[in-house]
Scaffold this motif. Sequence first.
Motif, PDB file in Angstrom:
ATOM      1  N   LEU A  31       0.827  -1.205   0.000  1.00 61.89           N
ATOM      2  CA  LEU A  31       0.000   0.000   0.000  1.00 61.89           C
ATOM      3  C   LEU A  31       0.857   1.249   0.000  1.00 61.89           C
ATOM      4  O   LEU A  31       0.526   2.235  -0.662  1.00 61.89           O
ATOM      5  CB  LEU A  31      -0.929  -0.009   1.220  1.00 61.89           C
ATOM      6  N   ILE A  32       1.951   1.236   0.736  1.00 59.61           N
ATOM      7  CA  ILE A  32       2.825   2.408   0.761  1.00 59.61           C
ATOM      8  C   ILE A  32       3.362   2.694  -0.630  1.00 59.61           C
ATOM      9  O   ILE A  32       3.356   3.820  -1.104  1.00 59.61           O
ATOM     10  CB  ILE A  32       3.998   2.187   1.743  1.00 59.61           C
ATOM     11  N   GLU A  33       3.806   1.666  -1.309  1.00 63.58           N
ATOM     12  CA  GLU A  33       4.378   1.862  -2.642  1.00 63.58           C
ATOM     13  C   GLU A  33       3.349   2.411  -3.610  1.00 63.58           C
ATOM     14  O   GLU A  33       3.620   3.323  -4.384  1.00 63.58           O
ATOM     15  CB  GLU A  33       4.928   0.528  -3.147  1.00 63.58           C
ATOM     16  N   LYS A  34       2.150   1.868  -3.608  1.00 69.13           N
ATOM     17  CA  LYS A  34       1.108   2.331  -4.509  1.00 69.13           C
ATOM     18  C   LYS A  34       0.733   3.778  -4.198  1.00 69.13           C
ATOM     19  O   LYS A  34       0.539   4.604  -5.099  1.00 69.13           O
ATOM     20  CB  LYS A  34      -0.114   1.425  -4.382  1.00 69.13           C
ATOM     21  N   ASP A  35       0.646   4.089  -2.907  1.00 69.70           N
ATOM     22  CA  ASP A  35       0.241   5.433  -2.511  1.00 69.70           C
ATOM     23  C   ASP A  35       1.298   6.479  -2.827  1.00 69.70           C
ATOM     24  O   ASP A  35       0.988   7.670  -2.922  1.00 69.70           O
ATOM     25  CB  ASP A  35      -0.074   5.468  -1.012  1.00 69.70           C
ATOM     26  N   LEU A  36       2.545   6.086  -2.952  1.00 70.14           N
ATOM     27  CA  LEU A  36       3.575   7.035  -3.351  1.00 70.14           C
ATOM     28  C   LEU A  36       3.283   7.613  -4.725  1.00 70.14           C
ATOM     29  O   LEU A  36       3.584   8.777  -5.005  1.00 70.14           O
ATOM     30  CB  LEU A  36       4.941   6.347  -3.382  1.00 70.14           C
ATOM     31  N   ILE A  37       2.713   6.795  -5.605  1.00 68.90           N
ATOM     32  CA  ILE A  37       2.467   7.219  -6.980  1.00 68.90           C
ATOM     33  C   ILE A  37       1.056   7.742  -7.152  1.00 68.90           C
ATOM     34  O   ILE A  37       0.842   8.835  -7.698  1.00 68.90           O
ATOM     35  CB  ILE A  37       2.732   6.050  -7.943  1.00 68.90           C
ATOM     36  N   PHE A  38       0.087   6.983  -6.669  1.00 67.78           N
ATOM     37  CA  PHE A  38      -1.314   7.368  -6.820  1.00 67.78           C
ATOM     38  C   PHE A  38      -1.787   7.936  -5.485  1.00 67.78           C
ATOM     39  O   PHE A  38      -2.364   7.249  -4.648  1.00 67.78           O
ATOM     40  CB  PHE A  38      -2.136   6.167  -7.275  1.00 67.78           C
ATOM     41  N   ASP A  39      -1.509   9.226  -5.302  1.00 67.37           N
ATOM     42  CA  ASP A  39      -1.650   9.914  -4.018  1.00 67.37           C
ATOM     43  C   ASP A  39      -3.021  10.579  -3.947  1.00 67.37           C
ATOM     44  O   ASP A  39      -3.357  11.443  -4.768  1.00 67.37           O
ATOM     45  CB  ASP A  39      -0.536  10.949  -3.896  1.00 67.37           C
ATOM     46  N   SER A  40      -3.819  10.223  -2.956  1.00 67.16           N
ATOM     47  CA  SER A  40      -5.170  10.783  -2.810  1.00 67.16           C
ATOM     48  C   SER A  40      -5.157  12.246  -2.392  1.00 67.16           C
ATOM     49  O   SER A  40      -6.209  12.887  -2.339  1.00 67.16           O
ATOM     50  CB  SER A  40      -5.956   9.965  -1.777  1.00 67.16           C
ATOM     51  N   LYS A  41      -3.989  12.779  -2.094  1.00 64.81           N
ATOM     52  CA  LYS A  41      -3.886  14.193  -1.708  1.00 64.81           C
ATOM     53  C   LYS A  41      -3.184  15.035  -2.774  1.00 64.81           C
ATOM     54  O   LYS A  41      -2.985  16.232  -2.595  1.00 64.81           O
ATOM     55  CB  LYS A  41      -3.127  14.318  -0.381  1.00 64.81           C
ATOM     56  N   ASP A  42      -2.811  14.414  -3.876  1.00 69.75           N
ATOM     57  CA  ASP A  42      -2.056  15.105  -4.930  1.00 69.75           C
ATOM     58  C   ASP A  42      -3.017  15.645  -5.986  1.00 69.75           C
ATOM     59  O   ASP A  42      -3.293  14.989  -6.989  1.00 69.75           O
ATOM     60  CB  ASP A  42      -1.043  14.143  -5.555  1.00 69.75           C
ATOM     61  N   SER A  43      -3.513  16.857  -5.799  1.00 73.79           N
ATOM     62  CA  SER A  43      -4.513  17.415  -6.713  1.00 73.79           C
ATOM     63  C   SER A  43      -3.932  17.727  -8.090  1.00 73.79           C
ATOM     64  O   SER A  43      -4.674  17.888  -9.054  1.00 73.79           O
ATOM     65  CB  SER A  43      -5.127  18.685  -6.118  1.00 73.79           C
ATOM     66  N   LEU A  44      -2.613  17.816  -8.183  1.00 73.71           N
ATOM     67  CA  LEU A  44      -1.970  18.043  -9.476  1.00 73.71           C
ATOM     68  C   LEU A  44      -1.591  16.729 -10.165  1.00 73.71           C
ATOM     69  O   LEU A  44      -1.200  16.742 -11.338  1.00 73.71           O
ATOM     70  CB  LEU A  44      -0.722  18.911  -9.299  1.00 73.71           C
ATOM     71  N   GLY A  45      -1.656  15.644  -9.435  1.00 70.43           N
ATOM     72  CA  GLY A  45      -1.328  14.347 -10.023  1.00 70.43           C
ATOM     73  C   GLY A  45       0.108  14.243 -10.491  1.00 70.43           C
ATOM     74  O   GLY A  45       0.396  13.570 -11.490  1.00 70.43           O
ATOM     75  N   VAL A  46       1.033  14.873  -9.782  1.00 69.74           N
ATOM     76  CA  VAL A  46       2.417  14.950 -10.238  1.00 69.74           C
ATOM     77  C   VAL A  46       3.030  13.560 -10.393  1.00 69.74           C
ATOM     78  O   VAL A  46       3.603  13.222 -11.434  1.00 69.74           O
ATOM     79  CB  VAL A  46       3.253  15.812  -9.265  1.00 69.74           C
ATOM     80  N   ASN A  47       2.905  12.748  -9.357  1.00 71.07           N
ATOM     81  CA  ASN A  47       3.548  11.439  -9.410  1.00 71.07           C
ATOM     82  C   ASN A  47       2.812  10.487 -10.336  1.00 71.07           C
ATOM     83  O   ASN A  47       3.441   9.647 -10.997  1.00 71.07           O
ATOM     84  CB  ASN A  47       3.641  10.859  -8.000  1.00 71.07           C
ATOM     85  N   ALA A  48       1.503  10.598 -10.414  1.00 79.32           N
ATOM     86  CA  ALA A  48       0.743   9.749 -11.341  1.00 79.32           C
ATOM     87  C   ALA A  48       1.126  10.063 -12.781  1.00 79.32           C
ATOM     88  O   ALA A  48       1.256   9.158 -13.615  1.00 79.32           O
ATOM     89  CB  ALA A  48      -0.754   9.969 -11.129  1.00 79.32           C
ATOM     90  N   GLU A  49       1.326  11.337 -13.081  1.00 79.55           N
ATOM     91  CA  GLU A  49       1.717  11.701 -14.439  1.00 79.55           C
ATOM     92  C   GLU A  49       3.119  11.197 -14.743  1.00 79.55           C
ATOM     93  O   GLU A  49       3.406  10.773 -15.871  1.00 79.55           O
ATOM     94  CB  GLU A  49       1.649  13.206 -14.643  1.00 79.55           C
ATOM     95  N   ARG A  50       3.986  11.212 -13.744  1.00 79.00           N
ATOM     96  CA  ARG A  50       5.320  10.676 -13.968  1.00 79.00           C
ATOM     97  C   ARG A  50       5.272   9.175 -14.240  1.00 79.00           C
ATOM     98  O   ARG A  50       6.058   8.656 -15.038  1.00 79.00           O
ATOM     99  CB  ARG A  50       6.210  10.993 -12.762  1.00 79.00           C
ATOM    100  N   PHE A  51       4.364   8.494 -13.589  1.00 76.19           N
ATOM    101  CA  PHE A  51       4.181   7.074 -13.875  1.00 76.19           C
ATOM    102  C   PHE A  51       3.724   6.883 -15.324  1.00 76.19           C
ATOM    103  O   PHE A  51       4.229   6.011 -16.036  1.00 76.19           O
ATOM    104  CB  PHE A  51       3.155   6.484 -12.905  1.00 76.19           C
ATOM    105  N   LEU A  52       2.785   7.724 -15.773  1.00 74.72           N
ATOM    106  CA  LEU A  52       2.320   7.656 -17.152  1.00 74.72           C
ATOM    107  C   LEU A  52       3.467   7.961 -18.118  1.00 74.72           C
ATOM    108  O   LEU A  52       3.631   7.286 -19.142  1.00 74.72           O
ATOM    109  CB  LEU A  52       1.170   8.638 -17.364  1.00 74.72           C
TER     110      LEU A  52
END
Length: 583
Positions: A31-52
């Motif tokens: 869960l920690i690893e997943k939450d590092l990327i898909f962060d429920s508090k990241d309104s800009l989606g910075v880490n999710a976009e980096r994953f993409l």
Amino acid sequence: MKNYIIAVITAICLAGTLGCKKMTENEPLELIEKDLIFDSKDSLGVNAERFLNNIYSGLPNGFNRIGSNMLDAGTDDAIPNATGDAIQFFSNGGISPTNIVDNVWAKNYGNIRKVNIFLANVDVVPLNVRGLKDRWKAEARCLRAMSYFELIKRWGGVPLIGDKVYETNETINIARSTYQQCVDYIIAELDAAMPYLLTANASVNGTFAANYYGRFGRGAAMGLKSRLLLYAASPLNNPSNSLTKWADAAAAAKAVMDSVSAGKFTYKLNDAATTTHYSTTTLAGVAPSATLSAYVTNVNKFLSTFTTNSNNEIMLPYMTTTNSTVEAANDPVGYTRASSTAGKTNPTQELVNEYEMTNGKMIDETGSGYTISNPYYNRDPRFPATVMFDGLYWLTRKVQTTDGGLDRPFGYGRVTKGETRTGYYLRKFMTSNSSATSYSNYPHVFPIMRYAEILLNYAEAQNEAVGADASVYAAINAVRARVGMPNLPTGLSQSDMRLRIRHERRVEFAFEEHRFWDIRRWKIAEAVLNGKLHGIQAIAGTTTTYNQVDAADAKFDASKMYLFPIPFNELVSNKSMVQNPNW
């Protein structure tokens, strides 16, 4: 999934693009690893976009990617300068289930897995930009579609896994879907994604979409659909020659062309000589003085398509940082800066002979003006923009591939590596702004897809569907006109036009990873890759003498080699996997 997520995070952190949080054991590591990327508090989606963005790195990159050779070195267009290079296994029959050159099976299923992880988790990210999450999902689905296309063009039907994310220790037991089922799946994915993708002239929060160059836009998705349907309609995959499949392929390409005409896309053939690769001084003697200025411009226009950061012709690029790797791998060996591993991909005489004279005649046609005593004079401007030949200017001097010349010091037939085996070197993609003694970094954008392909896709499919109508002529003549080549002669039959289109694809897309797949989907590999491949021997004297010579043997087993063998480890790990015929 634990090890996989750690690997992705590590790769991104090492690149300096992710502000990595401290990992603790206060909750399950998964869960920690997943939450590092898909962060429920990241309104800009910075880490999710980096994953993409990390998934984008899995797009095909054609620059010297197989043992420092271009893929075309496994076709009739080129050979490697070292006889033992693995790329030549494609043209000498050295492939087997345990020895697959260009084995991208694991890479593409890895990309599919990344997409599935992204789609399964991105909804928790509270993006504050309306529509952005839908666009990201659409881009991810296009990337997955591209991965499946890369698989089926090599292996035919492959297992379709949908949105499932398999655990690393999970047993996979999935049968192969048929080729047509895979085609239908890819089309469904592309069609579902298109409404949410950017068009080439759209804007995001007032920023023009051109700033998003390199991402999957709607035009790129439509272009991939065009390519997919063209392959599906071709003889390899359409043995009954269904005209409906050809018509569908023509319609897919025409949809892109119509969107350009309507101003929805800004794609066009590059018609600007952005970079002055050559001048009338450096190309003097390559074309008549009366037409030299226009000739130089046409050469520069074509070369500039591949040596600028971005242009409106490239619909889907493989983006890299500025670099000098293309030059380092392909420099003629006699230049001071060239290493012992330079000059890797050597064009064949078969490719060289394919370039017309500027009057539109093939070199063996009556009235062409061709002469073996001056074989490189007044040829299609794409020729000196693609192939380095004896006497072509490069950096500070003319290339010397005569026996004993600076760039062929040992001469024809005397070496098995270290210098050209055909008398030619690669020119396309290479920048000429560096010094003669050291490399400088310049933009190198590999054209996964460009607008010229759409035009030639349409011409081929429409010709097969209805014959050589006016729209076929218009599409192919537009590609020729960009470099100053004359229109095709009128009144061509369907079969004559078919040969013309195949010729045009060969000279327009040389070393862009089209020829390798074209000779397979047309089922002509058995004709062009059995026997001898040739080069030139140039002997200096009062005048230079040029003689065509044997360069390499070629062997293609039509009973099995139109498809790659399924990798042996996939047969062992997946009990439902079935090998391709005769492997």
